[in-house]
Design a protein around this motif. Structure first.
Motif, PDB file in Angstrom:
ATOM      1  N   LYS A 116       0.864  -1.161   0.000  1.00  0.00           N
ATOM      2  CA  LYS A 116       0.000   0.000   0.000  1.00  0.00           C
ATOM      3  C   LYS A 116       0.911   1.224   0.000  1.00  0.00           C
ATOM      4  O   LYS A 116       1.877   1.277   0.747  1.00  0.00           O
ATOM      5  N   ARG A 158       3.462  -1.875   3.548  1.00  0.00           N
ATOM      6  CA  ARG A 158       3.192  -0.449   3.359  1.00  0.00           C
ATOM      7  C   ARG A 158       4.492   0.250   3.000  1.00  0.00           C
ATOM      8  O   ARG A 158       5.486   0.114   3.712  1.00  0.00           O
ATOM      9  N   ILE A 163       6.290   3.925   2.133  1.00  0.00           N
ATOM     10  CA  ILE A 163       6.173   5.380   2.163  1.00  0.00           C
ATOM     11  C   ILE A 163       6.982   5.941   1.004  1.00  0.00           C
ATOM     12  O   ILE A 163       8.177   5.634   0.875  1.00  0.00           O
ATOM     13  N   TYR A 196      11.817  10.240   9.522  1.00  0.00           N
ATOM     14  CA  TYR A 196      11.290   8.991   8.975  1.00  0.00           C
ATOM     15  C   TYR A 196      12.291   7.840   9.026  1.00  0.00           C
ATOM     16  O   TYR A 196      11.937   6.716   9.327  1.00  0.00           O
ATOM     17  N   ILE A 210       1.905   5.062   0.610  1.00  0.00           N
ATOM     18  CA  ILE A 210       1.594   6.236   1.424  1.00  0.00           C
ATOM     19  C   ILE A 210       2.515   7.356   0.944  1.00  0.00           C
ATOM     20  O   ILE A 210       3.721   7.154   0.861  1.00  0.00           O
ATOM     21  N   ARG A 211       1.934   8.498   0.603  1.00  0.00           N
ATOM     22  CA  ARG A 211       2.781   9.609   0.160  1.00  0.00           C
ATOM     23  C   ARG A 211       3.032  10.586   1.299  1.00  0.00           C
ATOM     24  O   ARG A 211       2.111  10.960   2.004  1.00  0.00           O
ATOM     25  N   ARG A 212       4.301  10.946   1.444  1.00  0.00           N
ATOM     26  CA  ARG A 212       4.673  11.940   2.442  1.00  0.00           C
ATOM     27  C   ARG A 212       5.584  12.950   1.763  1.00  0.00           C
ATOM     28  O   ARG A 212       6.268  12.618   0.797  1.00  0.00           O
ATOM     29  N   ASP A 218       0.137  -2.948   6.794  1.00  0.00           N
ATOM     30  CA  ASP A 218      -1.261  -2.817   7.172  1.00  0.00           C
ATOM     31  C   ASP A 218      -1.775  -4.210   7.553  1.00  0.00           C
ATOM     32  O   ASP A 218      -1.974  -5.069   6.694  1.00  0.00           O
ATOM     33  N   ASP A 235       7.684   0.509   5.522  1.00  0.00           N
ATOM     34  CA  ASP A 235       7.180   0.754   6.878  1.00  0.00           C
ATOM     35  C   ASP A 235       6.487  -0.502   7.391  1.00  0.00           C
ATOM     36  O   ASP A 235       6.313  -1.477   6.653  1.00  0.00           O
TER      37      ASP A 235
END
Ligand code: ZN
Length: 159
Positions: A30, A72, A74, A97, A32-34, A65, A62
């Motif tokens: 999955k 997951r 990032i 991070y 995740i945008r940061r 989930d 990371d």
């Protein structure tokens, strides 16, 4: 100890991913945008405000989930700036991070260190535990590499 997957009263379901060694066969991560992408950042040497030159992306694995059973990742965008006074390049700080050059977040690194150091698990068992209970894919050669670096435990490579 391990978590037993139970569906319905007392029914035990084995982990469908058990025995998979090819990351391409694992469930898709999955995303995740940061962002640590800024138009200006102060120069670390003299505090001069410096324009952005380039935008880069770091991919960090990371903790996964657990509801979806998926890893997951990032995608951390960060800006690189150039100080016109010092003639130096510097990056927006991404240390909240992950460590520099690491492909894993701080959370994952602490988990792995705990399994190896506190629980004393062998590499392969630690690698399997990370996947089974935390949905982090860390090949055991990577885990092993950390230990052999000797006390530093900074993953410089991703597998
Ligand atoms: Zn400067």
């Amino acid at each position: 100890m391990g978590v037993v997957v139970v569906s319905g009263p007392g029914q035990y379901l084995p982990d469908p991913t058990e025995g998979i060694i090819n990351p391409a066969d694992l469930p898709q991560a999955k995303l995740i945008r940061r962002s640590r992408n800024f138009a200006h950042r102060p120069c670390p040497d003299r505090g001069k405000s410096c324009f952005r030159q380039t935008i880069y992306t770091r991919v960090l694995h990371d903790v996964g989930d657990l509801v979806l059973g998926r890893p997951r990742d990032i995608h951390l965008e960060y800006s690189q700036h150039r100080c016109t006074r010092c003639k130096k390049f510097f990056n927006a700080d991404t240390s909240e991070y992950a460590l520099p050059r690491s492909h894993y977040t701080h959370r994952v690194v602490s988990l792995a260190v705990r399994l190896l150091v506190e629980d004393g698990l062998p590499y392969q068992a630690a690698s399997w535990h990370l996947w089974r209970d935390h949905r982090v894919f860390m090949p055991f050669a990577t885990v092993q590499n950390w230990v052999e670096v000797g006390g530093k435990r900074r993953p410089d490579r991703c597998g």
